[in-house]
Scaffold this motif. Structure first.
Motif, PDB file in Angstrom:
ATOM      1  N   GLY A   2       0.697  -1.209  -0.104  1.00  5.58           N
ATOM      2  CA  GLY A   2       0.279   0.055  -0.152  1.00  5.58           C
ATOM      3  C   GLY A   2       0.817   1.304  -0.072  1.00  5.58           C
ATOM      4  O   GLY A   2       0.228   2.306  -0.214  1.00  5.58           O
ATOM      5  N   SER A  61      -6.071   5.002  -5.409  1.00  4.93           N
ATOM      6  CA  SER A  61      -6.329   3.418  -5.432  1.00  4.93           C
ATOM      7  C   SER A  61      -7.634   3.100  -6.096  1.00  4.93           C
ATOM      8  O   SER A  61      -8.541   3.949  -5.752  1.00  4.93           O
ATOM      9  CB  SER A  61      -6.488   3.156  -3.671  1.00  4.93           C
ATOM     10  N   ASP A  81      -0.398   7.686  -0.669  1.00  4.48           N
ATOM     11  CA  ASP A  81      -0.478   6.337  -1.066  1.00  4.48           C
ATOM     12  C   ASP A  81      -1.160   5.646   0.088  1.00  4.48           C
ATOM     13  O   ASP A  81      -2.318   5.100  -0.272  1.00  4.48           O
ATOM     14  CB  ASP A  81       0.763   5.597  -1.194  1.00  4.48           C
ATOM     15  N   ALA A  82      -0.899   5.828   1.378  1.00  4.89           N
ATOM     16  CA  ALA A  82      -1.583   5.018   2.421  1.00  4.89           C
ATOM     17  C   ALA A  82      -3.049   5.762   2.639  1.00  4.89           C
ATOM     18  O   ALA A  82      -3.779   4.696   2.841  1.00  4.89           O
ATOM     19  CB  ALA A  82      -0.784   5.274   3.520  1.00  4.89           C
ATOM     20  N   THR A 112      -5.280   4.093   0.039  1.00  2.00           N
ATOM     21  CA  THR A 112      -5.834   2.856   0.305  1.00  2.00           C
ATOM     22  C   THR A 112      -6.957   2.990   1.593  1.00  2.00           C
ATOM     23  O   THR A 112      -7.999   2.326   1.595  1.00  2.00           O
ATOM     24  CB  THR A 112      -4.505   1.954   0.724  1.00  2.00           C
TER      25      THR A 112
END
Ligand code: AMP
Ligand code: MG
Length: 328
Positions: A169, A238, A281-282, A285
């Motif tokens: 992730g 995502s 990015d985290a 997700t």
């Protein structure tokens, strides 16, 4: 009339001067594309005096290779760290990234969970044969999921027995952040690194305009859902269209809700803008897992995190954006 001539000349001169000053020349960026993390990684920067592209791209490529090997999809060793399986050597970099991953797990209330490894494994997303696991398998893996079971002490990492870390992730985001550091280290003042839609910009474009970010249309290949402008930071997306398989008419994808052990169902795609690519990015997700309502609430409660959330309601696609983003 004669008296007016100097005045007209002056006006023309002022107008020309203003045009030259405001319309800076368009400088084309230097670009190269690589393949890492199963996707295209585009590196683009604006020419700077004394910076040779043949000095920049190989260094960036080496860094991408290193990170893919250490933290990437399908990597062994640290990337699939399993608690209680003997000693693993930790470099300071590993501890730092694990520490940040635990912080991000806390900040997202566990919607992003760095210990999702076992669940990803039973769903087979790490191999060539993703499939619907048996209920007991999911229950067992779920019992071995929880970032509270990962503790990073001074020089040590402790992961409870049977728990598994998964960097999937954040690994692309981390690669993007690292490559930006490589470019800056080479003396580059502005550019963009884009790993399959997880990207970061830095510095100002020569023409002084902001960076335009396009959001992929989740259902129409090659089409854009919209664009928005940023002056700095990172953007990650995502989507449930990224890695998925269909079994008995039902589609299952790779973003797992750590609360249920099943793929998250609330969103179609989530795009997050944050200061750095690991955070973006985290959060992409995490917001995907939380769904449009809880996801938006989390984003609005935090400074310097913005999101575009696409979801389906009554079989129609809907979009919500947080306050700091204007979609065009
Ligand atoms: P992304 O495409 O950035 O949303 O990342 C998806 C990848 O993150 C998956 O392939 C897994 O490796 C991992 N992952 C899936 N669900 C989660 C989750 N809830 N928390 C953390 N990582 C996850
Ligand atoms: Mg992500």
């Amino acid at each position: 009339m004669k008296k007016l001539i100097p005045f007209i000349v002056l006006v023309i001169f002022v107008l020309l001067f203003a045009l030259v000053v405001t319309k800076r020349p368009k400088v084309e960026p230097i670009q190269r594309t690589f393949i890492f993390f199963d996707t295209f990684v585009r590196i683009s920067f604006y020419p700077c005096k004394g910076v040779e592209e043949e000095d920049v791209f190989p260094a960036a490529e080496r860094e991408l290779e290193r990170i893919q090997h250490r933290f990437g999809y399908g990597a062994t060793g640290l990337a699939s760290l399993l608690g209680g399986q003997g000693d693993v050597e930790f470099a300071e970099e590993d501890r730092d990234l694990l520490r940040r991953a635990v912080q991000l797990s806390k900040r997202t209330d566990g919607a992003f969970d760095i210990t999702i490894g076992l669940l990803e494994q039973v769903w087979g997303f790490k191999g060539n044969n993703p499939h619907l696991p048996r209920e007991e398998e999911i229950a067992e893996a779920l019992a071995r999921t929880g970032y509270e079971h990962l503790r990073i002490l001074e020089g040590e990492v402790h992961l409870d027995k049977g728990f598994m870390v998964d960097f999937g992730g954040i690994s692309k985001g981390y690669a993007v952040d690292r490559v930006v550091e490589v470019l800056k280290g080479k003396g580059i003042r502005s550019g963009l690194v884009d790993a399959g839609g997880d990207l970061r910009v830095f510095g100002e474009k020569p023409e002084g305009t902001p960076w335009t970010i396009g959001i992929k249309h989740p259902q129409e290949q090659g089409a854009l859902l919209g664009t928005f402008k940023i002056d700095s930071g990172a953007v990650a997306t995502s989507g449930n269209y990224e890695r998925a398989f269909t079994e008995q008419g039902i589609s299952y994808h790779h973003i797992i809700d750590p609360g249920t052990g099943y793929p998250a169902t609330g969103c179609v795609s989530v795009t997050v803008w944050a200061d750095d690519a690991v955070t973006a990015d985290a959060f992409a997700t995490a917001v995907f897992v939380l769904g449009p309502e809880r996801g938006l609430k989390l984003v609005e409660s935090l400074p310097r995190i913005e999101a575009v959330i696409v979801f389906e309601k009554n079989e129609k696609m809907e979009i919500v954006t947080s306050e700091g983003i204007t979609l065009q």
